[in-house]
Scaffold this motif. Structure first.
Motif, PDB file in Angstrom:
ATOM      1  N   ARG A  15       0.838  -1.204   0.000  1.00 44.66           N
ATOM      2  CA  ARG A  15       0.000   0.000   0.000  1.00 44.66           C
ATOM      3  C   ARG A  15       0.874   1.257   0.000  1.00 44.66           C
ATOM      4  N   TYR A  16       2.112   1.126   0.414  1.00 47.81           N
ATOM      5  CA  TYR A  16       2.978   2.285   0.597  1.00 47.81           C
ATOM      6  C   TYR A  16       4.171   2.229  -0.345  1.00 47.81           C
ATOM      7  N   ARG A  17       4.640   3.409  -0.753  1.00 47.51           N
ATOM      8  CA  ARG A  17       5.874   3.498  -1.529  1.00 47.51           C
ATOM      9  C   ARG A  17       7.019   2.859  -0.755  1.00 47.51           C
ATOM     10  N   SER A  18       7.915   2.225  -1.465  1.00 48.73           N
ATOM     11  CA  SER A  18       9.136   1.753  -0.821  1.00 48.73           C
ATOM     12  C   SER A  18      10.003   2.960  -0.492  1.00 48.73           C
ATOM     13  N   PHE A  19      10.871   2.809   0.485  1.00 56.60           N
ATOM     14  CA  PHE A  19      11.730   3.924   0.873  1.00 56.60           C
ATOM     15  C   PHE A  19      12.748   4.253  -0.215  1.00 56.60           C
ATOM     16  N   GLY A  20      13.200   3.238  -0.946  1.00 57.28           N
ATOM     17  CA  GLY A  20      14.205   3.459  -1.970  1.00 57.28           C
ATOM     18  C   GLY A  20      13.660   3.658  -3.365  1.00 57.28           C
ATOM     19  N   GLY A  21      12.332   3.700  -3.522  1.00 59.62           N
ATOM     20  CA  GLY A  21      11.735   3.944  -4.829  1.00 59.62           C
ATOM     21  C   GLY A  21      11.589   2.712  -5.699  1.00 59.62           C
ATOM     22  N   GLU A  22      12.107   1.560  -5.258  1.00 53.89           N
ATOM     23  CA  GLU A  22      12.009   0.352  -6.076  1.00 53.89           C
ATOM     24  C   GLU A  22      10.587  -0.219  -6.005  1.00 53.89           C
ATOM     25  N   CYS A  23      10.264  -1.112  -6.931  1.00 52.09           N
ATOM     26  CA  CYS A  23       8.976  -1.832  -6.965  1.00 52.09           C
ATOM     27  C   CYS A  23       7.799  -0.909  -7.275  1.00 52.09           C
ATOM     28  N   ASN A  24       8.073   0.236  -7.892  1.00 49.53           N
ATOM     29  CA  ASN A  24       6.983   1.117  -8.308  1.00 49.53           C
ATOM     30  C   ASN A  24       6.335   0.567  -9.573  1.00 49.53           C
ATOM     31  N   ASN A  25       7.170   0.225 -10.549  1.00 47.75           N
ATOM     32  CA  ASN A  25       6.671  -0.363 -11.790  1.00 47.75           C
ATOM     33  C   ASN A  25       6.741  -1.883 -11.679  1.00 47.75           C
ATOM     34  N   LEU A  26       5.637  -2.551 -11.940  1.00 45.03           N
ATOM     35  CA  LEU A  26       5.575  -4.008 -11.744  1.00 45.03           C
ATOM     36  C   LEU A  26       6.453  -4.757 -12.735  1.00 45.03           C
ATOM     37  N   GLN A  27       6.652  -4.189 -13.939  1.00 42.18           N
ATOM     38  CA  GLN A  27       7.474  -4.865 -14.948  1.00 42.18           C
ATOM     39  C   GLN A  27       8.952  -4.474 -14.836  1.00 42.18           C
ATOM     40  N   SER A  28       9.209  -3.232 -14.487  1.00 35.08           N
ATOM     41  CA  SER A  28      10.584  -2.722 -14.399  1.00 35.08           C
ATOM     42  C   SER A  28      10.789  -2.182 -12.988  1.00 35.08           C
ATOM     43  N   SER A  29      11.159  -3.074 -12.081  1.00 35.60           N
ATOM     44  CA  SER A  29      11.094  -2.753 -10.649  1.00 35.60           C
ATOM     45  C   SER A  29      12.143  -1.757 -10.189  1.00 35.60           C
ATOM     46  N   THR A  30      13.173  -1.485 -11.010  1.00 36.30           N
ATOM     47  CA  THR A  30      14.204  -0.535 -10.584  1.00 36.30           C
ATOM     48  C   THR A  30      13.968   0.874 -11.133  1.00 36.30           C
ATOM     49  N   TRP A  31      12.994   1.052 -11.989  1.00 32.01           N
ATOM     50  CA  TRP A  31      12.742   2.393 -12.531  1.00 32.01           C
ATOM     51  C   TRP A  31      12.456   3.367 -11.384  1.00 32.01           C
ATOM     52  N   GLY A  32      13.200   4.456 -11.354  1.00 33.32           N
ATOM     53  CA  GLY A  32      12.983   5.487 -10.347  1.00 33.32           C
ATOM     54  C   GLY A  32      13.627   5.215  -9.004  1.00 33.32           C
ATOM     55  N   ALA A  33      14.314   4.091  -8.858  1.00 35.93           N
ATOM     56  CA  ALA A  33      14.885   3.724  -7.554  1.00 35.93           C
ATOM     57  C   ALA A  33      16.190   4.457  -7.305  1.00 35.93           C
TER      58      ALA A  33
END
Length: 629
Positions: free
Chosen positions: A60-78
């Motif tokens: 439900r919450y953003r990860s602290f490091g920005g990872e796992c935002n995009n389900l297909q590309s989990s490092t985008w924005g991290a």
């Protein structure tokens, strides 16, 4: 610089892959076109970054490091991932070697360009105040943090002799050194016999698909506007800043909450009673007006957390903390998109790029859009803010109506102890509201180009030269290339600039094709209703559009996209929030009791006169909507 072990490990891997690319190119196994266009996914490097472990179902919450935002590309924005590109980089070897001029000769020294083109001058804005400038730095620190190569123990690298009188000999220089030359004829540094300005190249990030290719510099922050510089982007930093009850740690200064004190030796004054504060990105002490914003947002989190605790007594402190963080992040994003961006870019461009908030839920999310920051945004366009800094901060006495003090900005860099003077926070906020910022032009206060971070020395760093050199470090192309990108004709003669600028440009650059992007952007006239010229405006609008379209947790996204979506009623309350409300709810209230409705517009303009903080003109969020049913 960073001493984060995760960053150092990834940077080491990025470097291994870079060396592999250089070797493959030397063997003609990779062509220039393959490198420039990123067509190297068929070639794995010796280092592959570990993929993040993402929860299922999504949190439900953003990860602290920005990872796992995009389900297909989990490092985008991290955090610790590379900056992206609007155009392929201009490295002279196609991989990492810094740009040369269009004729193949070396580019002029970044200090020579700064010294001749980026002058000291004062051109106050007729509309925008210093709060607009300061919020821009707050946004920049949240989304972008450069990391540079260090010695193995985390110590800083030196590329010059101890007093900067000479370059270190090549055999003694670290290979990440790119020092800036300042000749004896320099009208400022020459009097100190300073001929070498230290400059270390940025650390590199490995590609998430493990491939080799051209160098991508590492972002030490999450690429999202998520208040990571308040909360931290690692479990370690988050834990350091948390307090019991779902609160953020504070320093209790005789009943006033200030950010927590740090044990790092960062601030210049270390006498008894001198304050030096901790922040999520360790940059909160950079200038005292920035520390003021860190203070306001720390208090806002705690204000929300205490309200949630009263409304939901069954919640544990973990849920209180995460929910307060989620709401504060949403407030921050709403202020950015509803108040700050329209004043930066003008209503027409904001409309064209779909940046205005929606009446209800937003439907702009596109999972194929990478929200990561571009190198052009980070090293050039967003650095327009260095031009709008005023060399002095005017602090009013709100009781008497007189000026309490006028501060030369280098004197409050890494010296935030004035915040312990009880009325200072209120006075600083009022000063930022009333004092105009400078306009965007090739004039930058000498506080940034001569005395930045000078400490006790008679000279400091030249930020303009650093900006120019950093753009070259990142492989950012010349200004004309970005004019072509947005559909404008390139400039073929220096005479197409104003006569004064043309003469100075011709004295340092061989050709208009060599002008650095940051310099060219500052020379443009602002667009109608905007702060910046057309090239910077499009780079900025593109980036904030990518962030909005590529962020699954963007505050306006509904439950079909965002696992932590707000209810329609909650979202409506968040959309009432303005920066003026944040100020009113978190000021000290010792001298400040009123606030202009638009926090980014000069308080002396008709229609923006300060109104009492309890006025309905500055609406307040109703947190009772966040009572769990």
């Amino acid at each position: 610089m960073t001493t984060d072990r995760r960053a150092e490990k990834l940077a080491h891997g990025g470097l291994l892959n870079l060396f592999a690319a250089q070797e493959l190119k030397a063997r003609q196994a990779l062509s220039d076109d393959e490198l420039a266009l990123g067509l190297t996914e068929h070639t794995d490097g010796p280092f592959c970054p570990p993929a993040p472990s993402c929860p299922n179902p999504p949190s439900r919450y953003r990860s602290f490091g920005g990872e796992c935002n995009n389900l297909q590309s989990s490092t985008w924005g991290a955090v610790h991932t590379g900056f992206e590109r609007l155009l392929p980089p201009d490295y002279s070897d196609g991989i990492w070697k810094m740009r040369v001029s269009s004729s193949g000769s070396p580019l002029p020294s970044a200090r020579a360009v700064s010294n001749i083109l980026v002058l000291d001058g004062s051109h106050p804005s007729a509309t925008h105040n210093l709060m607009f400038m300061q919020f821009g730095q707050f946004i920049a620190h949240d989304t972008s943090a450069g990391t540079v190569f260090t010695v193995g123990n985390g110590s800083a690298l030196s590329c010059c002799t101890p007093h900067g009188e000479e370059f270190l000999p090549p055999e003694s220089q670290h290979w990440a050194c790119a020092p800036i030359a300042s000749g004896p004829e320099d009208n400022f540094y020459g009097q100190f016999r300073l001929q070498c300005l230290n400059f270390v190249r940025a650390q590199l990030a490995p590609a998430s698909d493990c491939s080799v290719g051209y160098a991508k510099q590492m972002n030490g922050a999450t690429h999202f506007p998520d208040l990571s510089h308040l909360y931290g982007s690692s479990e370690e930093k988050v834990g350091l800043l948390r307090a019991p009850g779902g609160l953020l740690k504070v320093f209790q200064d005789y009943g006033r909450e200030l950010p927590p004190l740090t044990e790092r030796e960062e601030c210049l004054t270390v006498k008894e009673g001198a304050a030096c504060f901790e922040s999520g990105d360790s940059h909160g002490n950079q200038i005292i007006s920035l520390t003021v914003l860190h203070t306001l947002w720390t208090r806002e989190h705690n204000r929300i957390a205490r309200a949630l605790s009263r409304l939901n007594p069954e919640w544990d402190e973990e849920k209180i903390y995460l929910e307060a963080r989620r709401i504060a992040q949403a407030e921050f994003q709403h202020i950015l998109y509803s108040e700050w961006l329209p004043l930066l870019l003008g209503s027409q461009l904001v409309q064209t790029f779909g940046l205005y908030p929606s009446p209800g839920y937003c439907s702009s999310y596109e999972r194929q859009v990478n929200p990561s920051l571009t190198a052009e945004f980070s090293t050039a366009a967003m650095r327009f803010g260095h031009s709008v800094v005023d060399g002095k901060l005017t602090i009013p006495n709100l009781k008497s109506g007189n000026v309490y003090e006028t501060i030369f900005i280098p004197e409050v860099m890494f010296q935030p102890s004035r915040l312990r003077v009880r009325p200072f926070l209120d006075r600083m906020i009022a000063g930022l509201s009333w004092q105009p910022m400078q306009t965007v032009d090739p004039f930058v206060t000498e506080g940034l180009t001569r005395y930045l971070f000078h400490g006790g020395n008679p000279f400091g760093i030249d930020l303009a030269a650093i900006n120019i050199q950093r753009g070259r470090d990142y492989g950012v192309r010349a200004y004309n290339q970005y004019r072509r990108l947005i559909g404008l004709e390139p400039l073929t003669s220096f005479d197409q600039f104003s006569p004064n600028a043309a003469q100075r440009l011709a004295s340092v650059y061989e050709s208009p094709e060599d002008i650095d992007l940051w310099v060219g952007g500052l020379l443009e006239e602002p667009m109608d209703g905007a702060v910046v010229g057309i090239t910077f405006a499009h780079i900025l609008a593109d980036q904030f559009s990518r962030i909005k379209r590529g962020d699954r947790y963007f505050y306006e996204n509904g439950p079909d996209v965002n696992p932590g979506a707000f209810t329609p009623g909650q979202l409506a309350e968040i959309k009432k929030v303005t920066l003026s409300r944040i100020i009113c709810d978190n000021k000290d209230g010792i001298e400040l009791f009123a606030q202009p409705p638009n926090a980014f517009v000069r308080a002396d303009l008709p229609g923006n006169e300060p109104v009492p903080c309890d006025s309905l003109i500055i609406p307040a969020i109703d947190l009772s909507r966040f009572k769990e049913i």
